[in-house]
Scaffold this motif. Structure first.
Motif, PDB file in Angstrom:
ATOM      1  N   LEU A  76      -2.985  -0.192  -6.558  1.00  8.95           N
ATOM      2  CA  LEU A  76      -3.344  -0.316  -5.145  1.00  8.95           C
ATOM      3  C   LEU A  76      -4.484  -1.315  -4.965  1.00  8.95           C
ATOM      4  O   LEU A  76      -5.442  -1.309  -5.736  1.00  8.95           O
ATOM      5  CB  LEU A  76      -3.783   1.041  -4.578  1.00  8.95           C
ATOM      6  N   THR A  77      -4.373  -2.157  -3.960  1.00  8.27           N
ATOM      7  CA  THR A  77      -5.447  -3.097  -3.653  1.00  8.27           C
ATOM      8  C   THR A  77      -6.085  -2.674  -2.328  1.00  8.27           C
ATOM      9  O   THR A  77      -5.587  -1.768  -1.661  1.00  8.27           O
ATOM     10  CB  THR A  77      -4.892  -4.528  -3.476  1.00  8.27           C
ATOM     11  N   SER A  78      -7.168  -3.363  -1.962  1.00 10.26           N
ATOM     12  CA  SER A  78      -7.798  -3.025  -0.682  1.00 10.26           C
ATOM     13  C   SER A  78      -6.822  -3.310   0.459  1.00 10.26           C
ATOM     14  O   SER A  78      -6.802  -2.622   1.468  1.00 10.26           O
ATOM     15  CB  SER A  78      -9.091  -3.821  -0.496  1.00 10.26           C
ATOM     16  N   GLN A  79      -5.973  -4.326   0.241  1.00 16.21           N
ATOM     17  CA  GLN A  79      -4.993  -4.661   1.261  1.00 16.21           C
ATOM     18  C   GLN A  79      -3.938  -3.554   1.416  1.00 16.21           C
ATOM     19  O   GLN A  79      -3.486  -3.271   2.518  1.00 16.21           O
ATOM     20  CB  GLN A  79      -4.341  -6.010   0.896  1.00 16.21           C
ATOM     21  N   THR A  80      -3.576  -2.914   0.318  1.00 19.76           N
ATOM     22  CA  THR A  80      -2.630  -1.786   0.370  1.00 19.76           C
ATOM     23  C   THR A  80      -3.212  -0.683   1.247  1.00 19.76           C
ATOM     24  O   THR A  80      -2.523  -0.130   2.119  1.00 19.76           O
ATOM     25  CB  THR A  80      -2.388  -1.208  -1.039  1.00 19.76           C
ATOM     26  N   ARG A  81      -4.477  -0.362   1.025  1.00 23.34           N
ATOM     27  CA  ARG A  81      -5.130   0.710   1.795  1.00 23.34           C
ATOM     28  C   ARG A  81      -5.261   0.316   3.261  1.00 23.34           C
ATOM     29  O   ARG A  81      -5.091   1.130   4.159  1.00 23.34           O
ATOM     30  CB  ARG A  81      -6.513   1.005   1.205  1.00 23.34           C
ATOM     31  N   ARG A  82      -5.590  -0.955   3.461  1.00 23.10           N
ATOM     32  CA  ARG A  82      -5.702  -1.491   4.808  1.00 23.10           C
ATOM     33  C   ARG A  82      -4.386  -1.334   5.564  1.00 23.10           C
ATOM     34  O   ARG A  82      -4.346  -0.871   6.693  1.00 23.10           O
ATOM     35  CB  ARG A  82      -6.017  -2.986   4.660  1.00 23.10           C
ATOM     36  N   HIS A  83      -3.314  -1.709   4.904  1.00 27.45           N
ATOM     37  CA  HIS A  83      -1.996  -1.622   5.547  1.00 27.45           C
ATOM     38  C   HIS A  83      -1.600  -0.177   5.821  1.00 27.45           C
ATOM     39  O   HIS A  83      -1.004   0.132   6.846  1.00 27.45           O
ATOM     40  CB  HIS A  83      -0.940  -2.334   4.698  1.00 27.45           C
ATOM     41  N   LEU A  84      -1.959   0.731   4.901  1.00 28.19           N
ATOM     42  CA  LEU A  84      -1.686   2.156   5.130  1.00 28.19           C
ATOM     43  C   LEU A  84      -2.456   2.656   6.356  1.00 28.19           C
ATOM     44  O   LEU A  84      -1.921   3.392   7.182  1.00 28.19           O
ATOM     45  CB  LEU A  84      -2.108   2.981   3.906  1.00 28.19           C
ATOM     46  N   ALA A  85      -3.712   2.218   6.457  1.00 27.09           N
ATOM     47  CA  ALA A  85      -4.541   2.649   7.585  1.00 27.09           C
ATOM     48  C   ALA A  85      -3.988   2.098   8.893  1.00 27.09           C
ATOM     49  O   ALA A  85      -3.975   2.789   9.918  1.00 27.09           O
ATOM     50  CB  ALA A  85      -5.987   2.182   7.383  1.00 27.09           C
ATOM     51  N   ILE A  86      -3.513   0.851   8.859  1.00 30.32           N
ATOM     52  CA  ILE A  86      -2.942   0.264  10.081  1.00 30.32           C
ATOM     53  C   ILE A  86      -1.659   1.000  10.464  1.00 30.32           C
ATOM     54  O   ILE A  86      -1.433   1.303  11.630  1.00 30.32           O
ATOM     55  CB  ILE A  86      -2.677  -1.255   9.897  1.00 30.32           C
TER      56      ILE A  86
END
Lengths: 418, 303
Positions: A122-132
């Protein structure tokens, strides 16, 4: 009665190089939606770039700049059938600078296909996309642990990442996760299983897309009026309210109210594009006839008298800021909701959401691709509901009246007065 | 009266298209529907009439006529416009040539396909149109797959694919400066098969060249081209007669036909479902000039 949606809106998201475009290419290829000439085109384009394999990413990365840089810049939409169900799939860019396009693609999506690199995790972008996805109300995520071939098809690694994904989604009160180990390159677990993943007994991506329950017409009836039609019928001036039902079901005889005005009447006839019906549901485009001639114009929302949306001039909302020029309060903008455009002031910016640290922080401004919470004051009353209660009544777009650009996507969290 | 119990993909696509058409008609001052007499524009015009029935269309139709169209299509165009009793504007590439706005290409590969852009943009300026409905679909071509439903064009008619307005939740920002316009695509999410299935469902008639017929053709770049007075043939491009049909209808100089015996909508639909070649791959010579041929033309103001 709830109706199963024949069409599913899906969005493919994840970090750069996690293989989204390759997965989409595979999905199209394996469901027979890629023709011989399109494959020949990809073969030639792959050769030109010195690729030793069929680079299916070149199929959806259709713009010159995308091919030159090998990345996805804007959303590409493709349609395919998952065993009889239509899937409209948006391929969203993974680069952080294009998060606004991801918001565009994921707004209104029923399901997200989230790519994670099995090796990188998981990258920060993965978490970002999950949050979005969580914020946009995407209910289901198919988490594809891609490039499983690069970790020797290891079950332990897959389980570890699946657990991390579920935990990450839970931490943002996010969507249901269905994790699938796959290789987009080798075409494993997209439509076909492979002996290389003999330990995996779950569904393929296509099976999940086909089986996902998506019922429509469960919420209260809402129809924003797009157009008031008039025609002469035997000397009588007949008026009808044309629009698309955004949620629920309307029946002949229903008591309805036109908001924000508040005038009430009874539905006397429902015309579904030339066919008279006694009821109609979302997402059909219809023309409603009312028993009495009440004052209704474009932008008004028709709703049941018994269960109307609120009418308000102030709302609290989550804003996804899309423009290069930062947002700082107070800002004079325009709000578009379905068929209505009203001047608005972003009164106060409460906080910015730090999606990497998953926390709220004070902020004076929102930069492009930032998410924040703000209070909006509207010049005219708007029929509105929290986004979590009714998506269509709670989603707004911000337009800059100076540049005419679409600068923000807004999800109402709280209706402040009524 | 019937009660809704089941919803089909076509019902959803139809509802979405009508929503887009009504939205544009309500928001834009002077829209126009680009009508070529091709199957997509026929479906589009049909949807528009349904969107406003029993009243008439609140906008005219416009055909950009290259002068090199198939006569069957022009005949159909005039019949259809008369049938639905609406107004048709014809913008003529030949007029643009006569006025010196563009120069006719010469030689065996000459085509007026590219010249249409100037004629179209001139007509938009002349009539002050601020929105042009087009029948383009995202499944047709890679650049189109990237395009918005309300696609902004600047004062020069240019499309900027890297700077498109986001359209979350199908909320369309319809604000324009004077001289700018939108290209509006209500059929964005339809596929070629949806178009044929809808033609079947609605019982629409089409120009005869969409169905199998005998035609004098010649082979060029592996495709079958119709022999016509205005198409100069290269040495060795001998003509012969075949039973063919067209999958798309465009300028006759760059639209190829395919071998087929399908003579009804049902048979065409069955053939399309079986086909291993895309619509543009089968019939458009103009897309084969480069990898990004369509994007480049669209940037310049093409359909």
């Amino acid at each position: 009665m709830p109706v199963e949606s024949p069409m599913l809106h899906a969005v493919a998201v994840g970090s750069v190089d996690d293989g989204k475009s390759t997965l989409i290419g595979r999905l199209l290829y394996e469901t027979g939606h890629l023709n011989a000439d399109e494959i020949a085109h990809v073969e030639e384009a792959s050769r030109k770039r010195g690729r030793k394999f069929l680079d299916l990413a070149l199929l959806t990365d259709g713009l010159r700049a995308e091919r030159e840089q090998g990345i996805t810049i804007d959303v590409a939409y493709r349609s395919f059938d998952a065993n009889g169900r239509r899937i409209l799939l948006g391929d969203a860019p993974g680069h952080e600078q294009y998060t606004r396009n991801m918001v565009t693609a994921a707004a209104g999506a029923d399901v997200a296909i989230l790519l994670v690199d099995a090796k990188n995790g998981l990258t920060s972008q993965t978490r970002r996309h999950l949050a979005i996805c969580a914020m946009l109300g995407v209910e289901d995520v198919i988490a594809c642990v891609n490039k499983i071939d690069l970790v020797d098809y290891d079950e332990g690694r897959f389980t570890e990442l699946a657990d991390e994904l579920i935990a990450a989604s839970e931490s943002v009160d996010g969507p249901r996760i269905t994790a699938i180990p796959l290789s987009a390159l080798e075409g494993i677990n997209i439509t076909e299983r492979s002996d290389k993943l003999g330990w995996y007994s779950g569904p393929t991506v296509l099976e999940v897309l086909h089986d996902l329950d998506r019922l429509i017409a469960e919420e209260a009836f809402r129809m924003p009026v797009q157009w008031v039609t008039r025609h002469d019928e035997g000397g009588a001036d007949v008026r009808a309210l044309a629009g698309r039902i955004t949620s629920g079901t309307v029946r002949v005889g229903d008591e309805v109210v036109a908001l924000p005005g508040g005038k009430t009447s009874t539905v006397s006839a429902i015309d579904v594009l030339g066919e008279s019906r006694d009821m109609a549901s979302a997402p059909l485009s219809v023309a409603l006839h009312l028993a009495t001639d009440i004052d209704v114009s474009r932008g008004d929302v028709i709703a049941p008298v018994a269960d109307p949306p609120q009418v308000a001039t102030r709302v609290k909302a989550t804003i996804a800021w899309l423009d290069e020029t930062p947002l700082s309060a107070p800002a004079r903008l325009e709000v578009r909701q379905s068929a209505r455009l009203v001047p608005a002031i972003v009164e106060e910016l409460h906080e910015r959401l730090d999606l990497d640290a998953m926390k709220h922080e004070e902020a004076d401004a929102l930069e492009a691709n930032d998410l924040g919470i703000a209070t909006l004051m509207l010049a005219q009353p708007l029929a509105v509901q929290p986004y979590a209660v009714n998506r269509e009544m709670g989603s707004l777009v911000l337009v800059d009246p100076g540049s005419n650009r679409t600068v923000g996507a807004v999800m109402v969290t709280e209706v402040l007065d009524s | 009266m019937s009660t809704l119990t089941e919803l089909s993909t076509l019902d959803v696509l139809e509802a979405e298209a009508v929503h887009i058409i009504r939205e544009c008609a309500a928001e834009c001052e002077r829209p126009v529907l680009l009508f070529s007499g091709g199957k997509d524009s026929i479906v589009l015009a049909h949807l528009a009439t349904k969107a406003f029935a029993p009243a008439g269309l609140p906008f005219p139709l416009m055909h950009v006529d290259t002068g090199h169209n198939f006569p069957e299509v022009i005949e159909y165009r005039d019949w259809y416009v008369n049938e639905i009793d609406e107004r048709l504007i014809v913008a003529s590439v030949e007029d643009s040539i006569a006025q010196g706005r563009v120069q006719d290409e010469t030689g065996p590969r000459a085509s007026r396909n590219r010249l249409q852009t100037t004629t179209l943009l001139d007509a938009i300026a002349e009539h002050q149109f601020d929105a042009c409905f087009g029948g383009a679909r995202r499944d047709e071509e890679r650049a189109r797959a990237k395009e918005r439903v309300f696609s902004h064009r600047d004062m020069f008619g240019q499309w900027d694919p890297r700077n498109q307005r986001p359209e979350p939740w199908s909320i369309y920002n319809t604000k324009l400066r004077k001289g700018e316009h939108f290209r509006v695509f209500p059929l964005s999410n339809w596929t070629e098969i949806d178009i044929w299935a809808y033609i079947q469902r609605e019982g629409l008639s089409l120009p005869s060249i969409y169905f199998a017929h005998e035609r004098e053709v010649f082979t060029r770049d592996g495709m079958l081209m119709a022999a016509a007075d205005f198409v100069e043939r290269l040495p060795g491009e001998d003509t012969f007669t075949e039973t063919v049909r067209f999958r798309t209808v465009g300028d006759a100089t760059c639209t190829a036909c395919t071998l087929s015996t399908a003579s009804t909508v049902e048979q065409v639909l069955a053939e399309t479902r079986e086909s291993d070649v895309s619509e543009r791959g089968a019939s458009r010579a103009d897309d084969k000039t480069s990898e990004a041929a369509m994007e480049d033309r669209k940037r310049g103001g093409y359909f």
